[in-house]
Design an enzyme around this catalytic site. Sequence first.
Site, PDB file in Angstrom:
ATOM      1  N   VAL A 124       0.833  -1.192   0.000  1.00  0.00           N
ATOM      2  CA  VAL A 124       0.000   0.000   0.000  1.00  0.00           C
ATOM      3  C   VAL A 124       0.870   1.245   0.000  1.00  0.00           C
ATOM      4  CG1 VAL A 124      -1.734  -1.271   1.320  1.00  0.00           C
ATOM      5  CG2 VAL A 124      -0.198   0.279   2.515  1.00  0.00           C
ATOM      6  N   SER A 125       0.288   2.364  -0.435  1.00  0.00           N
ATOM      7  CA  SER A 125       0.909   3.682  -0.383  1.00  0.00           C
ATOM      8  C   SER A 125       2.273   3.682  -1.061  1.00  0.00           C
ATOM      9  CB  SER A 125       0.973   4.150   1.074  1.00  0.00           C
ATOM     10  OG  SER A 125       1.280   5.523   1.154  1.00  0.00           O
ATOM     11  N   ASN A 126       3.332   4.096  -0.359  1.00  0.00           N
ATOM     12  CA  ASN A 126       4.665   4.082  -0.957  1.00  0.00           C
ATOM     13  C   ASN A 126       5.074   2.674  -1.378  1.00  0.00           C
ATOM     14  OD1 ASN A 126       4.917   6.814  -0.612  1.00  0.00           O
ATOM     15  ND2 ASN A 126       6.500   6.709   0.955  1.00  0.00           N
ATOM     16  N   GLY A 184       3.330   1.932  -4.586  1.00  0.00           N
ATOM     17  CA  GLY A 184       4.020   2.608  -5.671  1.00  0.00           C
ATOM     18  C   GLY A 184       5.304   1.904  -6.052  1.00  0.00           C
TER      19      GLY A 184
END
Length: 700
Positions: free
Chosen positions: A301-303, A306
Amino acid sequence: MKCQRTLRCHLLFLSLVVPATGFAHERPDRPPSFLDGPVTATHYDGVGDDLLTAGLGASGLASATPPAVSSDPTAAEIRRLAIYNNYRALVPTDAGNGYGVFYGPGVDANGQPTGEEGLIAGTEYLAFAGPRSGRVNVTLMVQVPDSFDVDAPCLITAPSSGSRGIYGAIGTAGEWGLKHGCAVAYTDKGTGNGAYSLQGNRAIGIDGRVDDADALGKEATFVARMSPRQRERFNSEFPDRYAFKHAHSRLNPEQDWGRNVLQSIEFAFYVLNTQFGDEGRGRHRRLRFEPDNTLVIASSVSNGGGASVRAAELDTRGLIDGVAVSEPNVNPRKARFAIVQGTQAPLYDHSRSLFDYTTLLNVYQGCASLAEPTAPFNLAPSAEACTSLHEKGLLSAGTAAAQAAEAQQIINDAGWNPEQNIVQPSHWFLNVPQSISVTYANAYGRADVRTNLCGYSFAATDPVTGAPVSLAPDAELRLFGTGNGIPPTGGINLVNNASVGGVVENRVSVSPSSGRADQNLDGALCLRALATGRDPVTGERLRGAARAMHRHILEGIEQIRASGDLHGKPAIFVTGRNDAILAINHASRAYYGLNQATRGARSQLRYYEVTHAHHLDVLNALPGFAERFVPLHHYLFQGLDLMYAHLRHGTPLPPSQVVHTVPRGAGAPAIGPANLPDIDPNAPAADRIRFGHGTLYVPE
């Protein structure tokens, strides 16, 4: 109970770099060439200790009382504390939000509550990826559950979210993978919780324990690069400061996030082939596990999400079979298309960088919070910020209420969804945009900690005066277990070196230009100038060192731009419409639009946008959030289920769609299936997200 196995044990991991022959190693006892140093292996029996909960079980993770840590904590104690805090930072652990019902250690791989503690036995492997200079170490970890199925092998990536350490995705992709009998490949992405005390010259080792940086040497997770004389000079002027790996490594670690994830996959294959052995004999010997026979899903998730997306973009060797991520921090390159939500006006100015849209938020949100008086935990609205912005000509309205509305409109005109407005005041109070702006300015600009970019530094502060103080020794020893790699964390805060009257904690500082406690508007304007290249007040171009730093930051941002090309890999993005950390018009929506614009009918990316969901599920346990929002975490797991079924059994992926959830409402009764409708394999046309004629259409 656990068994520590070192280089003398039967795994016989090598302590020196041995050249490898590409991915398909001719000798499976040789580690990949990017490893430098020992690999430690620890088996957890799933009774006294385990991979997922560090022996705490579902009830221990749900407890508000953290696990005990001694005055001289062991690595096991620090690990347990890190797993406890990292799990709870991302996953709401109250039953009202579905813990123990829809997700959590006490829910099995089929989503059925078991009522058990959910401890998972298996072996955990830790290593550094080099070069190992003491300042660039990237931590890699592989967890292999005892339930790993050698006949149907699977591997899930779990790069850490945010700037967290190696356990930063334990409760998200880690939990899903372990419960499904998959090996899990973790990495801290070179941002991990690497705090370094400049005053004490103390650093954190790979096992989380704090020691003298010189004694740790190359075994330190991070040490700021400077000579003893330089450090002494800095400490005399700025005592008790800390450097953090993400902000101060001077390497822009984000540019390597995708590469780090691919390294974690290669490390995992090496671990699996070493643990379970190769097949055949003599010249017919071959590796037992290879990408061709092992299902690999890139997740997190999130960073971390990415990072897995960037890994899929970089993967030209077929290491990754599919992607399933939640709220990914992606900075897609700009492409010519519009984004339209419902009947709203088209947005063409999308795909701004995280640094761009967050530094703008950092300037205006303190004032804009006054426009959302009913927002939960709106504890830091600032009329002083409104007044200062007005005096500087950045707001034109004459009253505080009108100025707040104007500030909010500026934020929304920059591409922030109106649905995030009610969430953002709490994030402002928690210092989220402030800390992101400072950390990423330093990271993208490769700034030295001694630069004190825009007058910011990191230190523990006195709770009464706000002045920098020494961090309590016990707090420092626990940093790996309590910190998240980006202040405020573990007792370390953002401080304003330029505050009127002396250095104090950022939130209570006084700006020199206004003489007001306007939440360091001067610092926010400095960071905004580094994003745009112009003074926000005068409009003049930056000059000298400021202009040079602006250019360094732009170069850093270009290094992390996403291409939108997943090489035809099936992929799932799950994102909450109320996300107040990653502006969805610049992140998930923009990436999906770029992918559609470049891949067209060949695209296998699905985008599921979830209403009444935001970035920080853990807040949903609090009043004001509980009534309004549902856990996005549930849909990450559903996305992983869908991708697994697609890759393993050929089940078609549902079309891109808006998932209309139902908030819990007044009194926040326990969440149930009616609140969390499934991603629909036959979504009606009115709910489908479409791309055509140069426009991304997102239904209300």
